[in-house]
Design a protein around this motif. Structure first.
Motif, PDB file in Angstrom:
ATOM      1  N   GLU A  75      37.761  84.962  17.596  1.00  0.00           N
ATOM      2  CA  GLU A  75      37.651  84.531  18.987  1.00  0.00           C
ATOM      3  C   GLU A  75      38.401  83.219  19.210  1.00  0.00           C
ATOM      4  O   GLU A  75      39.045  83.027  20.250  1.00  0.00           O
ATOM      5  N   GLN A  76      38.334  82.320  18.235  1.00  0.00           N
ATOM      6  CA  GLN A  76      39.117  81.078  18.316  1.00  0.00           C
ATOM      7  C   GLN A  76      40.600  81.397  18.483  1.00  0.00           C
ATOM      8  O   GLN A  76      41.304  80.792  19.299  1.00  0.00           O
ATOM      9  N   ALA A 119      38.085  76.995  28.339  1.00  0.00           N
ATOM     10  CA  ALA A 119      38.321  78.050  27.352  1.00  0.00           C
ATOM     11  C   ALA A 119      37.736  77.701  25.992  1.00  0.00           C
ATOM     12  O   ALA A 119      37.108  78.547  25.343  1.00  0.00           O
ATOM     13  N   VAL A 120      37.915  76.442  25.547  1.00  0.00           N
ATOM     14  CA  VAL A 120      37.487  76.097  24.183  1.00  0.00           C
ATOM     15  C   VAL A 120      35.993  75.804  24.094  1.00  0.00           C
ATOM     16  O   VAL A 120      35.441  75.797  22.993  1.00  0.00           O
ATOM     17  N   THR A 121      35.319  75.583  25.228  1.00  0.00           N
ATOM     18  CA  THR A 121      33.873  75.303  25.166  1.00  0.00           C
ATOM     19  C   THR A 121      33.018  76.425  25.762  1.00  0.00           C
ATOM     20  O   THR A 121      31.808  76.454  25.525  1.00  0.00           O
ATOM     21  N   LYS A 122      33.637  77.335  26.528  1.00  0.00           N
ATOM     22  CA  LYS A 122      32.871  78.419  27.147  1.00  0.00           C
ATOM     23  C   LYS A 122      33.397  79.800  26.757  1.00  0.00           C
ATOM     24  O   LYS A 122      32.730  80.802  27.035  1.00  0.00           O
ATOM     25  N   GLY A 123      34.586  79.872  26.169  1.00  0.00           N
ATOM     26  CA  GLY A 123      35.170  81.159  25.820  1.00  0.00           C
ATOM     27  C   GLY A 123      35.934  81.774  26.972  1.00  0.00           C
ATOM     28  O   GLY A 123      36.119  81.158  28.029  1.00  0.00           O
ATOM     29  N   LEU A 124      36.379  83.026  26.778  1.00  0.00           N
ATOM     30  CA  LEU A 124      37.228  83.694  27.765  1.00  0.00           C
ATOM     31  C   LEU A 124      36.472  84.708  28.622  1.00  0.00           C
ATOM     32  O   LEU A 124      36.990  85.175  29.625  1.00  0.00           O
ATOM     33  N   ASP A 125      35.244  85.051  28.225  1.00  0.00           N
ATOM     34  CA  ASP A 125      34.465  86.057  28.955  1.00  0.00           C
ATOM     35  C   ASP A 125      33.470  85.363  29.888  1.00  0.00           C
ATOM     36  O   ASP A 125      32.484  84.778  29.433  1.00  0.00           O
ATOM     37  N   PRO A 126      33.715  85.404  31.193  1.00  0.00           N
ATOM     38  CA  PRO A 126      32.813  84.704  32.124  1.00  0.00           C
ATOM     39  C   PRO A 126      31.418  85.328  32.214  1.00  0.00           C
ATOM     40  O   PRO A 126      30.492  84.708  32.736  1.00  0.00           O
ATOM     41  N   VAL A 181      26.113  82.473  23.513  1.00  0.00           N
ATOM     42  CA  VAL A 181      24.941  82.568  22.628  1.00  0.00           C
ATOM     43  C   VAL A 181      25.318  82.820  21.174  1.00  0.00           C
ATOM     44  O   VAL A 181      24.579  82.442  20.264  1.00  0.00           O
ATOM     45  N   HIS A 182      26.464  83.465  20.930  1.00  0.00           N
ATOM     46  CA  HIS A 182      26.820  83.809  19.553  1.00  0.00           C
ATOM     47  C   HIS A 182      27.637  82.714  18.859  1.00  0.00           C
ATOM     48  O   HIS A 182      28.031  82.883  17.721  1.00  0.00           O
ATOM     49  N   TRP A 183      27.880  81.581  19.550  1.00  0.00           N
ATOM     50  CA  TRP A 183      28.607  80.470  18.924  1.00  0.00           C
ATOM     51  C   TRP A 183      27.619  79.563  18.194  1.00  0.00           C
ATOM     52  O   TRP A 183      26.457  79.434  18.573  1.00  0.00           O
TER      53      TRP A 183
END
Length: 278
Positions: free
Chosen positions: A219-220, A62-69, A86-88
């Motif tokens: 998002e965080q 979750a903290v390195t890839k986010g919640l949207d697969p 890409v937006h991080w």
């Protein structure tokens, strides 16, 4: 003074002495039933390990890839991160916070338990180690264990608190939700890098140099909310398994006691397996 049991006391004990055949039956029964209980305990301990691994993997993803697969990904340029959305952004921690060492506190100035006068938590490398009267934190911050085998431990700190020189203080945090940053630092696993030295040690310069991902703040916060809920559910399950292990160990002790004192007849006792304990 140390309490001692003399030979005279031991000789004076009165013990029940069953016939040899019954002793053999008790020993055989206990060997069989304690082995069953021990096997159940081992299975539940393994389950706890698997749940803890699942919890770690959940947080890490979750903290390195986010919640949207389905979000498009890009290479981060940091080996420990791999691909990120890409937006991080990716930044060295030095651009987002200040790092300084905590301060030593004499043993005479804190107690292991909270008292009326000493209510300020004293934070060492492994978390709260006692309570004192003084504080060296003016705002919410993060403490990271600095030395020893468990260095790299991450603790959220709310003032008033005293952070000792066994930990680093991460303050003036910019661009990060503090809880998200704490989860990210746990995933980074600073201990893994520090343990490569003979004396595990984490310096402020080492922390500042770490390259980390920086999602948009909102998002965080979403990540923290989701991860907190899912981790809490896993923690609750782990607690239930711990409780079951404690119950099995109590049963084991009671079974031995009742068998060797003649309170139960091992020839007719219903075994834990037959009683439905799994």
């Amino acid at each position: 003074s140390m309490v001692k049991v003399s030979q005279g006391h031991i000789r004076a004990w009165t013990l029940a002495l069953p016939p040899d055949q019954e002793q053999d039956a008790i020993v055989a029964f206990l060997d069989r039933e304690t082995a069953r209980i021990d096997a159940l305990v081992a299975k539940k301990e393994r389950l706890i390990e698997l749940l803890q691994e699942k919890r770690t993997a959940l947080i890490s993803r979750a903290v390195t890839k986010g919640l949207d697969p389905k979000v498009p990904m890009k290479e981060s340029g940091a080996e420990w991160l791999g691909e990120i959305p890409v937006h991080w952004e990716v930044k060295p921690l030095r651009w987002t916070l200040s790092v300084q060492s905590g301060e030593a506190l004499p043993n005479s100035e804190f107690e292991l338990t909270e008292s009326e006068e000493r209510v300020v938590p004293v934070i060492g490398g492994n978390g709260v180690m006692g309570y004192g009267e003084r504080s060296n934190t003016a705002a919410p911050c993060i403490a990271v264990g600095r030395v020893g085998a468990l260095c790299g431990n991450v603790h959220l700190v709310n003032p008033p608190a005293w952070v000792t020189d066994n930990a680093l203080i991460l303050s003036d945090i910019r661009g990060f939700d503090r809880q998200y940053l704490a989860l990210l630092l746990e995933t980074l696993d600073l201990n893994r890098w520090a343990s490569q030295n003979a004396q595990p040690l984490i310096t402020g310069g080492f922390v500042r140099a770490q390259r980390v991902c920086l999602p948009p703040l909102r998002e965080q916060q979403h990540i923290v909310k989701r991860v907190s809920a899912e981790a809490a559910a896993i923690d609750a399950l782990i607690k239930r398994v711990h409780d079951a292990i404690d119950h099995l160990k109590e049963l084991r002790t009671a079974l031995i006691s009742a068998s060797v004192t003649g309170k139960i007849d091992v020839r007719v006792l219903v075994t834990p397996a037959k009683a439905g304990i799994q």
